[in-house]
Motif scaffolding. Sequence first.
Motif, short mmCIF file in Angstrom:
data_model
loop_
_atom_site.label_atom_id
_atom_site.label_comp_id
_atom_site.label_asym_id
_atom_site.label_seq_id
_atom_site.Cartn_x
_atom_site.Cartn_y
_atom_site.Cartn_z
N PRO A 7 0.82 -1.23 0.00
CA PRO A 7 0.00 0.00 0.00
C PRO A 7 0.85 1.28 0.00
CG PRO A 7 -0.90 -1.59 1.54
CD PRO A 7 0.39 -2.19 1.04
N ALA A 54 -2.84 4.64 -7.60
CA ALA A 54 -4.25 4.35 -7.87
C ALA A 54 -4.47 3.80 -9.27
CB ALA A 54 -5.09 5.61 -7.68
N ASP A 95 -4.10 -8.90 -3.26
CA ASP A 95 -4.19 -7.78 -2.32
C ASP A 95 -3.54 -6.52 -2.88
OD1 ASP A 95 -5.50 -9.41 -0.52
OD2 ASP A 95 -3.70 -9.84 0.67
N LYS A 101 -6.09 -5.55 -6.38
CA LYS A 101 -7.56 -5.61 -6.44
C LYS A 101 -8.21 -4.24 -6.49
CE LYS A 101 -7.97 -6.18 -1.40
NZ LYS A 101 -8.35 -7.14 -0.34
N HIS A 102 -7.51 -3.20 -6.01
CA HIS A 102 -8.10 -1.86 -6.02
C HIS A 102 -7.97 -1.18 -7.39
CE1 HIS A 102 -3.83 -1.31 -5.22
NE2 HIS A 102 -3.92 -0.04 -5.56
N LYS A 103 -7.26 -1.82 -8.30
CA LYS A 103 -7.08 -1.23 -9.64
C LYS A 103 -7.07 -2.32 -10.71
CE LYS A 103 -2.12 -0.73 -8.59
NZ LYS A 103 -0.97 0.18 -8.69
#
Length: 219
Positions: free
Chosen positions: A77, A82, A178, A181-183
Motif C-alpha cells: 500500500p 491508484a 491484495d 484488487k483496487h485497480k
Amino acid sequence: MTNHHHAAPAINGIVIPDSSLARAITEFVRDTETELLFNHSSRVYFFGALAGQQRGLSFNPELLYAATMFHDVGLMPSHSSANLRFEVDGANAARDFLQSYKLDPADIEKVWTGIALHTTPGVPEFMHPVIALTTAGVEMDVLGLTYNRYPDDIREAVVAAFPRTSAFKEDIIQAFYDGTKHKPDTTFGNVKADVIADKEPHFHRGNFCSIIRCSRWHG
C-alpha cells in the motif's frame, strides 16, 4: 539492523553484494514489505544470479539485487498508486531510491525495465542480463518453470536461507491479489488479470478484440 543481510550464505559462489547500497536496499525492502515478499525477493535474487551463472552472463550483482529486491514493492500500500500497474510502481520506487546513490542513469533504467517487465513473458530473456535475470528468478520462484535446471542441493540452500511459507503458492497469489484488487483495470493484457479472475469469479476482464471493435473508427 544489517544482521539479516549477512546471514545469507554463499550459494554456489553467489552472495548478496556487500556494499552500502546493497545493505540499504535490504533494510528498505525488509522495512517496506511483508516477510513473505522479502524472502521471496531474496530467493529471486539467488535464482536469477544462479541462472546468470548457468547461462554464462556477466552482470553487476548490485543492479540485479536492486531489481529483484524491489520487483514486488509496488504490491505494498505504501508504494501502490491508484492507476499504474504494480510493476511500474515498483520500478518507480526503485528508480527514486537509486537516484540518491549517484548511479549511472543508464544502470537505473536497466533496473527500472527489469522490474517493469518481470511479469511479461517472452521478452525480457532477450534483453540486458539484469532484465533477463530478474524475470528468470521470478519464473523459478513463483512459477517453477525452470525448476529442473537447479540441482536439489542448491535449490534447498536458497530456501533454507530464505524460507518459503508452507502454503507459498496460495500465499503469493493472495499477495498479488491484495496488491492489485483496487485497480483491476491495470491488469488488462497481463498475468495479474488471472489473479483477479481467480479471486473474483464474476470479474469481467477487458477484451482486446472488444476494444478494437468498439473504437471510434468506422469499418
